[in-house]
Design a protein around this motif. Structure first.
Motif, PDB file in Angstrom:
ATOM      1  N   ASP A   1      52.422  34.847  55.870  1.00 61.15           N
ATOM      2  CA  ASP A   1      51.903  33.936  56.895  1.00 61.15           C
ATOM      3  C   ASP A   1      50.431  33.650  56.608  1.00 61.15           C
ATOM      4  OD1 ASP A   1      50.098  35.835  58.597  1.00 61.15           O
ATOM      5  OD2 ASP A   1      51.990  36.923  58.365  1.00 61.15           O
ATOM      6  N   PRO A   2      49.895  32.552  57.172  1.00 61.47           N
ATOM      7  CA  PRO A   2      48.505  32.156  56.888  1.00 61.47           C
ATOM      8  C   PRO A   2      47.471  33.245  57.184  1.00 61.47           C
ATOM      9  CG  PRO A   2      49.675  30.363  57.963  1.00 61.47           C
ATOM     10  CD  PRO A   2      50.591  31.552  58.010  1.00 61.47           C
ATOM     11  N   ALA A   3      47.667  33.994  58.276  1.00 60.07           N
ATOM     12  CA  ALA A   3      46.693  35.033  58.627  1.00 60.07           C
ATOM     13  C   ALA A   3      46.667  36.136  57.574  1.00 60.07           C
ATOM     14  CB  ALA A   3      47.024  35.614  60.003  1.00 60.07           C
ATOM     15  N   THR A   4      47.847  36.526  57.115  1.00 61.81           N
ATOM     16  CA  THR A   4      47.917  37.562  56.073  1.00 61.81           C
ATOM     17  C   THR A   4      47.339  37.049  54.769  1.00 61.81           C
ATOM     18  OG1 THR A   4      49.887  38.568  57.073  1.00 61.81           O
ATOM     19  CG2 THR A   4      49.467  39.055  54.754  1.00 61.81           C
ATOM     20  N   SER A   5      47.631  35.800  54.447  1.00 63.89           N
ATOM     21  CA  SER A   5      47.099  35.204  53.225  1.00 63.89           C
ATOM     22  C   SER A   5      45.577  35.213  53.235  1.00 63.89           C
ATOM     23  CB  SER A   5      47.615  33.766  53.083  1.00 63.89           C
ATOM     24  OG  SER A   5      47.086  33.155  51.927  1.00 63.89           O
ATOM     25  N   GLN A   6      44.994  34.873  54.377  1.00 61.03           N
ATOM     26  CA  GLN A   6      43.535  34.858  54.486  1.00 61.03           C
ATOM     27  C   GLN A   6      42.966  36.263  54.383  1.00 61.03           C
ATOM     28  OE1 GLN A   6      41.420  32.159  54.628  1.00 61.03           O
ATOM     29  NE2 GLN A   6      39.912  33.786  54.301  1.00 61.03           N
ATOM     30  N   ARG A   7      43.623  37.240  55.017  1.00 62.20           N
ATOM     31  CA  ARG A   7      43.157  38.628  54.950  1.00 62.20           C
ATOM     32  C   ARG A   7      43.165  39.141  53.515  1.00 62.20           C
ATOM     33  NH1 ARG A   7      45.568  43.605  54.784  1.00 62.20           N
ATOM     34  NH2 ARG A   7      47.675  42.777  55.142  1.00 62.20           N
ATOM     35  N   LEU A   8      44.230  38.830  52.772  1.00 62.12           N
ATOM     36  CA  LEU A   8      44.328  39.288  51.390  1.00 62.12           C
ATOM     37  C   LEU A   8      43.281  38.619  50.507  1.00 62.12           C
ATOM     38  CD1 LEU A   8      48.224  39.257  50.945  1.00 62.12           C
ATOM     39  CD2 LEU A   8      46.753  41.214  51.465  1.00 62.12           C
ATOM     40  N   ALA A   9      43.089  37.320  50.701  1.00 57.94           N
ATOM     41  CA  ALA A   9      42.102  36.590  49.899  1.00 57.94           C
ATOM     42  C   ALA A   9      40.694  37.108  50.150  1.00 57.94           C
ATOM     43  CB  ALA A   9      42.188  35.094  50.215  1.00 57.94           C
ATOM     44  N   THR A  10      40.382  37.341  51.423  1.00 57.78           N
ATOM     45  CA  THR A  10      39.054  37.846  51.774  1.00 57.78           C
ATOM     46  C   THR A  10      38.841  39.244  51.206  1.00 57.78           C
ATOM     47  OG1 THR A  10      39.022  36.539  53.818  1.00 57.78           O
ATOM     48  CG2 THR A  10      37.508  38.423  53.678  1.00 57.78           C
ATOM     49  N   GLY A  11      39.848  40.092  51.352  1.00 59.55           N
ATOM     50  CA  GLY A  11      39.737  41.458  50.848  1.00 59.55           C
ATOM     51  C   GLY A  11      39.537  41.502  49.349  1.00 59.55           C
ATOM     52  N   LEU A  12      40.297  40.693  48.619  1.00 63.88           N
ATOM     53  CA  LEU A  12      40.179  40.685  47.160  1.00 63.88           C
ATOM     54  C   LEU A  12      38.817  40.158  46.735  1.00 63.88           C
ATOM     55  CD1 LEU A  12      41.639  41.214  44.476  1.00 63.88           C
ATOM     56  CD2 LEU A  12      42.400  38.823  44.524  1.00 63.88           C
ATOM     57  N   ALA A  13      38.364  39.096  47.378  1.00 66.34           N
ATOM     58  CA  ALA A  13      37.059  38.522  47.032  1.00 66.34           C
ATOM     59  C   ALA A  13      35.946  39.526  47.283  1.00 66.34           C
ATOM     60  CB  ALA A  13      36.824  37.254  47.848  1.00 66.34           C
ATOM     61  N   GLN A  14      36.000  40.243  48.386  1.00 60.64           N
ATOM     62  CA  GLN A  14      34.976  41.241  48.698  1.00 60.64           C
ATOM     63  C   GLN A  14      34.988  42.385  47.695  1.00 60.64           C
ATOM     64  OE1 GLN A  14      35.888  42.253  52.774  1.00 60.64           O
ATOM     65  NE2 GLN A  14      34.642  40.594  53.610  1.00 60.64           N
ATOM     66  N   ALA A  15      36.181  42.811  47.297  1.00 60.74           N
ATOM     67  CA  ALA A  15      36.282  43.901  46.328  1.00 60.74           C
ATOM     68  C   ALA A  15      35.704  43.488  44.985  1.00 60.74           C
ATOM     69  CB  ALA A  15      37.733  44.326  46.169  1.00 60.74           C
ATOM     70  N   LEU A  16      36.000  42.280  44.550  1.00 60.08           N
ATOM     71  CA  LEU A  16      35.484  41.808  43.268  1.00 60.08           C
ATOM     72  C   LEU A  16      33.973  41.638  43.309  1.00 60.08           C
ATOM     73  CD1 LEU A  16      38.243  39.199  42.306  1.00 60.08           C
ATOM     74  CD2 LEU A  16      37.848  41.439  41.260  1.00 60.08           C
ATOM     75  N   THR A  17      33.459  41.246  44.465  1.00 55.21           N
ATOM     76  CA  THR A  17      32.015  41.102  44.615  1.00 55.21           C
ATOM     77  C   THR A  17      31.333  42.466  44.623  1.00 55.21           C
ATOM     78  OG1 THR A  17      32.267  39.048  45.883  1.00 55.21           O
ATOM     79  CG2 THR A  17      30.164  40.225  46.092  1.00 55.21           C
ATOM     80  N   SER A  18      31.959  43.437  45.299  1.00 51.70           N
ATOM     81  CA  SER A  18      31.398  44.793  45.352  1.00 51.70           C
ATOM     82  C   SER A  18      31.338  45.411  43.966  1.00 51.70           C
ATOM     83  CB  SER A  18      32.236  45.677  46.282  1.00 51.70           C
ATOM     84  OG  SER A  18      32.188  45.196  47.612  1.00 51.70           O
ATOM     85  N   ASP A  19      32.374  45.139  43.160  1.00 50.36           N
ATOM     86  CA  ASP A  19      32.411  45.655  41.794  1.00 50.36           C
ATOM     87  C   ASP A  19      31.749  44.655  40.852  1.00 50.36           C
ATOM     88  OD1 ASP A  19      33.846  47.834  42.747  1.00 50.36           O
ATOM     89  OD2 ASP A  19      35.785  46.921  42.308  1.00 50.36           O
ATOM     90  N   ALA A  20      30.528  44.309  41.172  1.00 48.99           N
ATOM     91  CA  ALA A  20      29.867  43.205  40.479  1.00 48.99           C
ATOM     92  C   ALA A  20      29.627  43.460  39.005  1.00 48.99           C
ATOM     93  CB  ALA A  20      28.537  42.891  41.172  1.00 48.99           C
ATOM     94  N   SER A  21      29.530  44.709  38.603  1.00 51.51           N
ATOM     95  CA  SER A  21      29.199  44.986  37.202  1.00 51.51           C
ATOM     96  C   SER A  21      30.315  44.592  36.241  1.00 51.51           C
ATOM     97  CB  SER A  21      28.897  46.475  37.025  1.00 51.51           C
ATOM     98  OG  SER A  21      30.086  47.236  37.141  1.00 51.51           O
ATOM     99  N   GLY A  22      31.540  44.527  36.745  1.00 53.95           N
ATOM    100  CA  GLY A  22      32.661  44.190  35.875  1.00 53.95           C
ATOM    101  C   GLY A  22      33.297  45.393  35.234  1.00 53.95           C
ATOM    102  N   ASP A  23      32.561  46.506  35.172  1.00 50.87           N
ATOM    103  CA  ASP A  23      33.100  47.732  34.592  1.00 50.87           C
ATOM    104  C   ASP A  23      33.485  48.743  35.669  1.00 50.87           C
ATOM    105  OD1 ASP A  23      32.710  46.864  31.934  1.00 50.87           O
ATOM    106  OD2 ASP A  23      30.585  47.375  32.077  1.00 50.87           O
ATOM    107  N   ASP A  24      32.976  48.553  36.872  1.00 50.24           N
ATOM    108  CA  ASP A  24      33.262  49.451  37.990  1.00 50.24           C
ATOM    109  C   ASP A  24      34.296  48.795  38.887  1.00 50.24           C
ATOM    110  OD1 ASP A  24      33.337  51.211  40.044  1.00 50.24           O
ATOM    111  OD2 ASP A  24      31.315  50.796  40.788  1.00 50.24           O
ATOM    112  N   ASN A  25      35.496  49.369  38.928  1.00 48.14           N
ATOM    113  CA  ASN A  25      36.581  48.802  39.725  1.00 48.14           C
ATOM    114  C   ASN A  25      36.881  49.639  40.967  1.00 48.14           C
ATOM    115  OD1 ASN A  25      37.239  46.640  37.797  1.00 48.14           O
ATOM    116  ND2 ASN A  25      37.891  48.320  36.485  1.00 48.14           N
ATOM    117  N   THR A  26      35.888  50.407  41.415  1.00 42.41           N
ATOM    118  CA  THR A  26      36.097  51.328  42.526  1.00 42.41           C
ATOM    119  C   THR A  26      36.591  50.626  43.775  1.00 42.41           C
ATOM    120  OG1 THR A  26      34.359  52.784  41.680  1.00 42.41           O
ATOM    121  CG2 THR A  26      35.016  53.077  43.972  1.00 42.41           C
TER     122      THR A  26
END
Length: 207
Positions: free
Chosen positions: A119-144
């Motif tokens: 559903d749209p709400a779940t899709s938005q939650r997943l997209a936001t979560g993934l984007a935040q995780a990739l931003t947090s792991d900004a170095s590219g080598d840290d996937n924590t």
């Protein structure tokens, strides 16, 4: 043997705040382990430690070591995030996802396993979560942050499914984490989840 493994692996918090020294002494004696097991069997591990013929439900501890549970939950988390992972087409994020997830990335892309409809709400939650995780792991080598995100979602998916299909495994997976561990809403349909579970179960049996 299984009881020793269980008590050695579970998060200490499940012992109700027992002091580390007392917990260590209890784990070091047969009587102490029995007392700890009885306490767990009253609530957190009611199915896992229930009396049964043969190795009983506690056999799940030997069939699913911590590494096996971790691999299962990582794959379930990646599959659950399939809608967001498939939607990410930018070169650098895609490279990072491929590098970090390996075969789990291919699983998330496999439309024959799951079509990824949410559903749209779940899709938005997943997209936001993934984007935040990739931003947090900004170095590219840290996937924590990415790993934590997928593992948390994978645990939620396994927990929801296991309550009615494999309660002992569900309890075991919960015991490996702190009792207050954050849990996200589950959304995977049963069929794709079962395919991943069966694959990992067969791989564990082969070893």
């Amino acid at each position: 043997m299984a009881l020793q493994v269980l008590l050695a692996e579970i998060d200490p918090g499940w012992h109700g705040g027992l002091e580390p020294e007392l917990l260590s002494r209890a784990n070091g004696s047969r009587l102490g382990r029995r007392l700890l097991a009885r306490w767990l069997a009253k609530a957190a591990a009611a199915t896992l430690l229930a009396p049964a013929p043969g190795d009983g439900p506690i056999g799940v501890v030997l069939r699913w070591p911590r590494a096996g549970v971790a691999a299962l939950t990582r794959d379930l988390g990646a599959l659950a995030f399939a809608p967001a992972i498939r939607a990410e087409v930018r070169r650098e994020p895609v490279r990072r996802l491929k590098q970090a997830l390996g075969n789990s990335y291919l699983l998330a892309l496999d439309n024959t396993v799951w079509n990824g409809r949410v559903d749209p709400a779940t899709s938005q939650r997943l997209a936001t979560g993934l984007a935040q995780a990739l931003t947090s792991d900004a170095s590219g080598d840290d996937n924590t942050a990415l790993y934590a995100l997928l593992d948390r979602q994978g645990r939620a998916e396994l927990d929801e499914w296991a309550r009615s299909h494999d309660p002992a495994l569900g309890e075991w997976a919960r015991l490996l984490q702190p009792g207050d561990a954050v849990s996200d809403p589950a959304h995977l349909p049963e069929k794709p989840l079962l395919r991943v579970y069966t694959h990992h179960q067969s791989r564990r049996a082969a070893h």
